[in-house]
Every structure is written in C-alpha cells, then in structure tokens.
Design an enzyme around this catalytic site. Structure first.
Site, PDB file in Angstrom:
ATOM      1  N   ASP A 160       5.294  -5.352  -2.981  1.00  7.41           N
ATOM      2  CA  ASP A 160       5.504  -6.157  -4.181  1.00  7.41           C
ATOM      3  C   ASP A 160       6.209  -5.324  -5.254  1.00  7.41           C
ATOM      4  O   ASP A 160       6.123  -4.092  -5.258  1.00  7.41           O
ATOM      5  CB  ASP A 160       4.155  -6.661  -4.717  1.00  7.41           C
ATOM      6  CG  ASP A 160       3.679  -7.912  -3.996  1.00  7.41           C
ATOM      7  OD1 ASP A 160       4.442  -8.443  -3.165  1.00  7.41           O
ATOM      8  OD2 ASP A 160       2.546  -8.365  -4.264  1.00  7.41           O
TER       9      ASP A 160
ATOM     10  N   GLU B 258       4.282  -5.988   2.114  1.00  3.22           N
ATOM     11  CA  GLU B 258       2.948  -5.778   1.554  1.00  3.22           C
ATOM     12  C   GLU B 258       1.917  -6.675   2.206  1.00  3.22           C
ATOM     13  O   GLU B 258       0.760  -6.304   2.347  1.00  3.22           O
ATOM     14  CB  GLU B 258       2.964  -6.020   0.041  1.00  3.22           C
ATOM     15  CG  GLU B 258       1.595  -5.900  -0.594  1.00  3.22           C
ATOM     16  CD  GLU B 258       1.640  -5.659  -2.091  1.00  3.22           C
ATOM     17  OE1 GLU B 258       0.638  -5.958  -2.747  1.00  3.22           O
ATOM     18  OE2 GLU B 258       2.660  -5.179  -2.600  1.00  3.22           O
ATOM     19  N   LYS B 259       2.375  -7.853   2.630  1.00  2.42           N
ATOM     20  CA  LYS B 259       1.452  -8.828   3.194  1.00  2.42           C
ATOM     21  C   LYS B 259       2.212  -9.741   4.148  1.00  2.42           C
ATOM     22  O   LYS B 259       3.454  -9.806   4.088  1.00  2.42           O
ATOM     23  CB  LYS B 259       0.770  -9.632   2.084  1.00  2.42           C
ATOM     24  CG  LYS B 259       1.755 -10.294   1.127  1.00  2.42           C
ATOM     25  CD  LYS B 259       1.037 -11.046   0.018  1.00  2.42           C
ATOM     26  CE  LYS B 259       0.564 -10.135  -1.072  1.00  2.42           C
ATOM     27  NZ  LYS B 259       1.677  -9.633  -1.933  1.00  2.42           N
TER      28      LYS B 259
ATOM     29  N   TYR C 282       6.925 -13.994  -9.426  1.00  2.00           N
ATOM     30  CA  TYR C 282       5.881 -12.970  -9.395  1.00  2.00           C
ATOM     31  C   TYR C 282       4.994 -13.049 -10.639  1.00  2.00           C
ATOM     32  O   TYR C 282       5.501 -13.049 -11.766  1.00  2.00           O
ATOM     33  CB  TYR C 282       6.541 -11.590  -9.308  1.00  2.00           C
ATOM     34  CG  TYR C 282       5.579 -10.446  -9.175  1.00  2.00           C
ATOM     35  CD1 TYR C 282       4.915 -10.204  -7.977  1.00  2.00           C
ATOM     36  CD2 TYR C 282       5.331  -9.595 -10.242  1.00  2.00           C
ATOM     37  CE1 TYR C 282       4.038  -9.146  -7.843  1.00  2.00           C
ATOM     38  CE2 TYR C 282       4.452  -8.532 -10.122  1.00  2.00           C
ATOM     39  CZ  TYR C 282       3.807  -8.311  -8.925  1.00  2.00           C
ATOM     40  OH  TYR C 282       2.929  -7.264  -8.809  1.00  2.00           O
TER      41      TYR C 282
ATOM     42  N   ARG D 174       2.239 -11.028 -11.771  1.00  2.00           N
ATOM     43  CA  ARG D 174       1.587  -9.890 -12.433  1.00  2.00           C
ATOM     44  C   ARG D 174       2.569  -9.197 -13.378  1.00  2.00           C
ATOM     45  O   ARG D 174       2.936  -8.041 -13.184  1.00  2.00           O
ATOM     46  CB  ARG D 174       1.040  -8.926 -11.387  1.00  2.00           C
ATOM     47  CG  ARG D 174      -0.023  -9.561 -10.499  1.00  2.00           C
ATOM     48  CD  ARG D 174      -0.347  -8.680  -9.303  1.00  2.00           C
ATOM     49  NE  ARG D 174      -1.252  -9.335  -8.374  1.00  2.00           N
ATOM     50  CZ  ARG D 174      -2.544  -9.069  -8.263  1.00  2.00           C
ATOM     51  NH1 ARG D 174      -3.100  -8.144  -9.014  1.00  2.00           N
ATOM     52  NH2 ARG D 174      -3.296  -9.709  -7.391  1.00  2.00           N
TER      53      ARG D 174
ATOM     54  N   ASP E 183       5.951  -3.743  -7.990  1.00  2.00           N
ATOM     55  CA  ASP E 183       5.147  -3.098  -9.024  1.00  2.00           C
ATOM     56  C   ASP E 183       4.672  -1.747  -8.503  1.00  2.00           C
ATOM     57  O   ASP E 183       5.004  -1.337  -7.386  1.00  2.00           O
ATOM     58  CB  ASP E 183       3.962  -3.976  -9.447  1.00  2.00           C
ATOM     59  CG  ASP E 183       3.050  -4.361  -8.279  1.00  2.00           C
ATOM     60  OD1 ASP E 183       3.139  -3.725  -7.209  1.00  2.00           O
ATOM     61  OD2 ASP E 183       2.248  -5.298  -8.432  1.00  2.00           O
TER      62      ASP E 183
END
Length: 686
Positions: A109, A7-8, A328, A330, A111
């Site tokens: 990530d 993702e990053k 994580y 969130r 989610d």
C-alpha cells in the site's frame, strides 16, 4: 520473470486483471512471464521480550518468563523478526518465488507500513535482485494501469520503510519496558492492575481524562443577555445588547452577571427611540468543502451517525479494497492533484452508474469548475478520499458502507458546483446610549450546498444577533424604536465530552491542548499524535484495555484509565514528546534523519524512565496501601512471595502472587494463612 509482491490478495487480483492472468498457482497468479503473489499484511513480527532476556529467568505457570525489575530496560542489541504462525506457508512460497525472479516489484500500500511489510520480506530472504515500486492510491482499472506504466526505483522509498521500522521499534521499546516498569511499580503499591503504556496511547488517554475531569469539576456560572425587538420603517427584527468597555455588572470574562443591572438596562431601553448607527452589506462567497482526509470523514460520521473511528476506517478500507469505489483511505490530506481534474468526466460517469438516483445531481455538475481542492502544493503522500472511475455496484454495500460512500460522493460532486453566495448584513443600533447588534444573511446562490440536505451548518451561530434572518433595508441614521427588551437568563456550559470523531480530531490538532507557547507553535504545523492510519486502532485498544468506554456517542475514561494517568510521569503522557517523535519519523521518511539516531534517542529516554519507575511504588485504582510481600508464604506456581490483601467483603482477606501480572495465582485466606488447596490462576492473558 518479474515478481509482484502485493500487500494483500485484493491488490494482487487488481494487478492481475490489468496484466492479464494466464494461470493460477498455490499462492500466486501467473500473468504471462510475470507472477503475482501476496502478503497478508505484515508477515513478520517483532520477537517478544522473553527472547531478549537471559535464559535463566524463571517462568510462570503459563510458560512466560517472570517480570523482574532487574531485567529492565530490555533493549535489543540486534532486532529480531519472526514469521507470524499463520503466515509461514505463504512466506515460504514467496521466498521460493524470489529466488526464481529476475526483478521484484514492491506492491505494498502507498504508505510507510505498506513499504516496510514488503521490504522486510525481501530482507528476510536476503534478496539482492533489483526492486521496483508500484505506488497507487486507488484500485480501479485506470489507476492500476497508470501505476504499472510508471514503476519507480524501490530505493526511492527507503526512508518510508525506515520510518515504519522506527515507529515499530519505538513502540516496542516503550510498550514492553514502561508497561512492565509501571505495572511492577504499581504492584509494589498493592495494586493488581496491568498498566499498558504506549507512545501514542497514553497521551490520548490523558486527553480524555483531562476533559472528563474538567467537565466534572465545572461549576456553571449564571449570567444574563438582553435581547431587543427593534422596529424600523421597513420591518421589525431582533438584536442583541453589547456591553460597553466600562459596563458595570460584568465578570472577568465580560459576562453580565448582575441581575439588578440587567433589569435596569431592560427598563432603560424598552419603548425608547434610537437610530441605525451602522449598516453594512457585503456580498460573500463560501468555497466548496475540501475532499475528505480520514480524520474529516471520521469526525463527520461520528457526529452524524454515531460510528466509531474503527468502524469508519474499516468501512473506508472496504470501499477502497473490496468494492474499489473510493480511493486510498488512510490519508491525512484533504487536497487533490491537479492532474486528476481531467479525470472528472470518467469519475462522474462512474458515480452515475453506481448511483442512478444521483443522476440529476451528477448531470448538474460542471467539470469546468476547478475548486481550491485541486492544489498540488498541498499534496502529501496521499490525496483526499474520492470516488474512483470503477463502475461497480452499490447492491453489495452494507448500510454503513452506503452512508459513508454517499458522504464521499457528495463531497466530490460539490467540487463541480458553483460557490455558495450570500449577502451578509450587519447592523448597529443605538438606543438610550446602549448598543445593540444584528446580523442578517440572504442566500443569492445556493451553489454546492444544493448537494447537502443539512445546509444550515451555521444555523446555531449568532442566534442572539438574529443568525441568518432577512433584515429590512436600512440606512445609517434611520430612526428605530426598541419595542421591547427582554432579559434572558443563561448559564455557562461545560465543555463537551469527546466522541471518537472529536478525539481523533484532537489527536490530529494536539497543539490546541498544549499551553506552553513554544510547544504550541512547534505542534501547530505538525501532524499531531499518531497517524491517520493508526488513530482509530489506538482508541480501540484503549477501549479493549478498559481504560476508555463509550456511552452513546460519548467516549469516557474509566476509573482504571484515570488511575493509570495519575501514576505516570508527565513526560510519558505528554503529547509534546510523542509529536516530536512523529516529526523525527517524518525526517527519517524524507531521508533527512537517520533511523539509528532516532532509536538512540528512544533508548536514552527508556533508560531514564525505567530508572525513575523503579524508584518507589504507587497505588492504582482506589489508592490501596502497599501490601507487604511475605517471606514465609510462597506462590506454588512461580515461587514468588505472596501478599495478604483485604477482600471486598468487610473483614475478609485473600492472598495474591507478588509477581502479578506475570503470575496471577491467588489463594483464599484461612486464619491469616493462604489455603494452598484452593488456589487458582485468574490470569487469562498477559
């Protein structure tokens, strides 16, 4: 060749460390036969509404198509995604790497959005290679290694991507259509306000507006309490008077409001003998606090330090992503997987390495204790926020990061300390036919509360009954005397204004703000409005749009925010509807509902609301009368009719384009006519 798409960059680096980097290219890392590349969040974005409207729609001076009622609603037949300008180079590289790969690993990530942002890149390039899923909630070495050894079939997470896709499309439909419809409607009422409507944003704003108005309309009610000093052979203690069911002088809420009655009661019991009508002692225990969900730590940090919701989220994200010290962030879950209990010694060792000052507290932890936090049946997509096994350094932490990290560490350490134990005492006193009550609390084992400086979280409770006082030993029937009774004058208090922390809590527990029993019941077990990942950004957007503002720790609605809530229909600002949508998305995520069915309901709703918005006009922010649109004087920028409006200076006027906010051209008024030579465009952004 396996291609990992992270993702990053930070996730890519964490994976590369465990796979063993053997080289580096432009935009990827080589790890033996594997390659790891990365996104920068979403690389693709929804096409704007101008791409879905006819080509013959005129444009304004900024090159955007003019907003027109007859173009609404804008409902795409086929949804279009466009590469973000800043992502084109990296996106092109990912496309080339996909072509040369034998297998793809989605390393987004854990989610919905993390699933979608990689899946949509694969769809963009028409990938037909097999795809696996890397799913971890921490970036420390142990967790990453475990994730690499337990890759799953990416198809198992298709519902997650569809739920994120559905949320994005629903937000687009509502935001683009209702914002335009209600802005144009307000424009017909003479307003130049840009009204942005959001599926979660609008009900959130409505919560704050309702609270602010409740506070401003609140009228304090004076009432009395009576406090007595009771003398017993073992010592004296304060007690609070309790009203009888048929007590005179009470209002409908059971408050003593008659001063004469209060004074008579004080006189009747002062100096009188009485007895202990009830004496009860009970050993009680208080469980360790749960690990933090994002809303929990946001509420605590907002209350304790005055941090904004966005600050807390960004800090937790940095602790997870940059420093790798916490898991994580969130998450809407405060529980931990039972399997991770065995990791406690390594986590505690890492905590002591990062925080030498906490060595004594860490050494006092007992990993044999298994608190209620460890509960597999309560785990959702993510577990609570906890420290990781990464032996990093606290030296690079900012003050905010240090404080948030300390909250997370202490909450985790508390799981390995004994229960908090105390002896609770309740006493009922009878004096001259009146009843008084007192409560006492004596701590017998402080337990996990040793980890917290502000131990007395209940210190403000039951003060009239003595709170946590140590009561003398008594027995039922013992004689007592009321040495002195005192009338205490008080007034009812207005509800507290929201802080960012309590507003996020309200979004999460939206059922508390709904009166309809059926809706309340439906919402009680739901997820509220928004998600743990989006609530902070919703509040930030409301502030950016100047619908909300902060004063100290308080968050308050502005005149513009209130005006917008006033003109919107109840269904648009109702939390019931948005919560229903969130529940539908949950079903999509779990594979029990279809994405197309969800979008179809959204489209039907949009058509209905646009039709209602197009029927009439409203005034916004000040209740201005509708300004007629001139057929004679036209805007030199877009050709639309101009409206003559009163200026703030008494007796003066100005001319504005009727196509605001699409066109924000204005002209000074000269003897009832627009002065075209001095026109200006005040629009900065659409």
């Amino acid at each position: 060749m396996r291609l990992f798409i992270a993702e990053k960059p930070s996730v890519a680096k964490a994976i590369a460390i465990e796979l063993g980097a053997t080289g580096k290219g432009d935009g990827y890392i080589q790890c033996g036969d594997d390659k790891i590349t990365w996104c920068f969040g979403h690389m693709l974005e929804q096409a704007g509404p101008d791409e879905y409207t006819p080509d013959d729609v005129p444009v304004n001076g900024s090159g955007r198509k003019i907003w027109r009622v007859d173009e609404l609603p804008i409902i795409p037949d086929s949804w279009m995604l466009r590469p973000k300008p800043a992502a084109k180079k990296q996106l092109s590289l990912i496309g080339k790497l996909i072509k040369s790969a034998d297998e793809i690993v989605n390393a987004g990530d854990p989610d919905r959005e993390g699933q979608l942002l990689v899946d949509e890149v694969l769809e963009h390039f028409g990938n037909n290679k097999p795809v696996r899923r890397f799913w971890v909630s921490s970036q420390d070495s142990v967790t990453v290694r475990r994730g690499l050894s337990a890759l799953k079939d990416n198809r198992e997470y298709a519902g997650w991507a569809d739920a994120a896709r559905g949320r994005g499309r629903a937000d687009w439909l509502i935001g683009m259509n209702l914002s335009r419809a209600f802005t144009l409607r307000a424009q017909r009422g003479g307003s130049r306000a840009l009204l942005t409507v959001g599926r979660v944003q609008t009900p959130t704003l409505a919560l704050v507006v309702a609270r602010d108005r409740e506070i401003e309309a609140f009228k304090p009610v004076p009432y009395h309490t009576i406090r007595a000093e009771i003398a017993h052979a073992g010592g004296s203690f304060p007690a609070a008077w309790k009203a009888k069911e048929d007590q005179a002088g009470l209002d409908a809420e059971g408050r003593l409001v008659d001063t004469a009655v209060a004074d008579a009661l004080v006189a009747a019991v002062t100096g009188q003998a009485g007895n202990v009508a009830e004496y009860k002692q009970e050993a009680k225990k208080k469980n360790q606090p749960l690990a933090f969900a994002l809303s929990d730590i946001t509420a605590l940090a907002s209350s304790k330090f005055g941090y904004s919701a966005e600050d807390v989220l960004n800090t937790c994200q940095a602790l997870y992503e940059t420093h790798k010290l916490t898991s994580y962030p969130r998450t809407d879950c405060a529980y931990l997987p039972e399997s991770q209990h065995a990791d406690a010694p390594q986590v505690l060792d890492a905590i002591k390495h990062v925080n030498p000052a906490l060595a004594g507290i860490v050494d006092g932890a007992d990993t044999g204790i298994k608190s209620r936090t460890w509960n597999d049946s309560k785990i959702t997509a993510h577990h609570g926020i906890i420290p990781t096994m990464h032996k990093g350094s606290a030296a690079g932490l900012s003050d905010m990061e240090r404080k948030i990290y300390d909250l997370i560490v202490r909450a985790y350490l508390a799981q390995f300390y004994p229960l908090h134990e105390y002896m609770s005492t309740t006493v009922g006193i009878e004096v001259a036919g009146e009843t008084f009550a007192a409560r006492g609390k004596v701590v017998t084992l402080n337990g996990w509360r040793d980890l917290f400086q502000d131990n007395d979280e209940d210190s403000d409770k039951d003060q009239d009954e003595g709170g946590d006082q140590a009561l003398p030993a008594m027995a039922q029937g013992d004689d007592v005397t009321c040495k002195q009774a005192t009338r205490k004058d008080a007034k009812t208090k207005a509800p507290s204004r929201f802080t960012e922390g309590t507003l996020i809590r309200a979004m999460e527990n939206i059922h508390k703000y709904v009166t309809e029993p059926e809706h309340k019941k439906m919402l009680r077990d739901g997820d509220g409005i928004g998600t743990s990942a989006t609530r902070a950004s919703i509040i930030s957007e409301l502030k950016r749009r100047e619908f909300l503002e902060t004063k100290g720790k308080q968050i308050i609605s502005t005149i513009l925010g209130r005006s917008m809530i006033d003109v919107l229909p109840e269904v648009v600002k109702s939390p019931v509807l948005t919560a229903l949508y969130e529940r539908m998305l949950k079903s999509v995520e779990q594979g029990t509902a279809e994405l197309d069915a969800f979008i179809a309901k959204q489209e039907a709703f949009i058509r209905d609301q646009v039709a209602k918005a197009n029927d009439g006009s409203v005034a916004v922010a000040g209740g201005k009368e509708a300004a007629p649109v001139s057929t004679k004087y036209k805007c030199m920028s877009c050709g639309a009719g101009l409206s003559r409006r009163p200026s703030r200076k008494k007796g003066q006027f100005w001319w504005g384009c009727s196509n605001f906010p699409t066109c924000a051209q204005t002209y000074p008024d000269v003897k009832g006519r627009p002065n075209y030579s001095k026109g200006r465009n005040v629009q900065k952004t659409q």
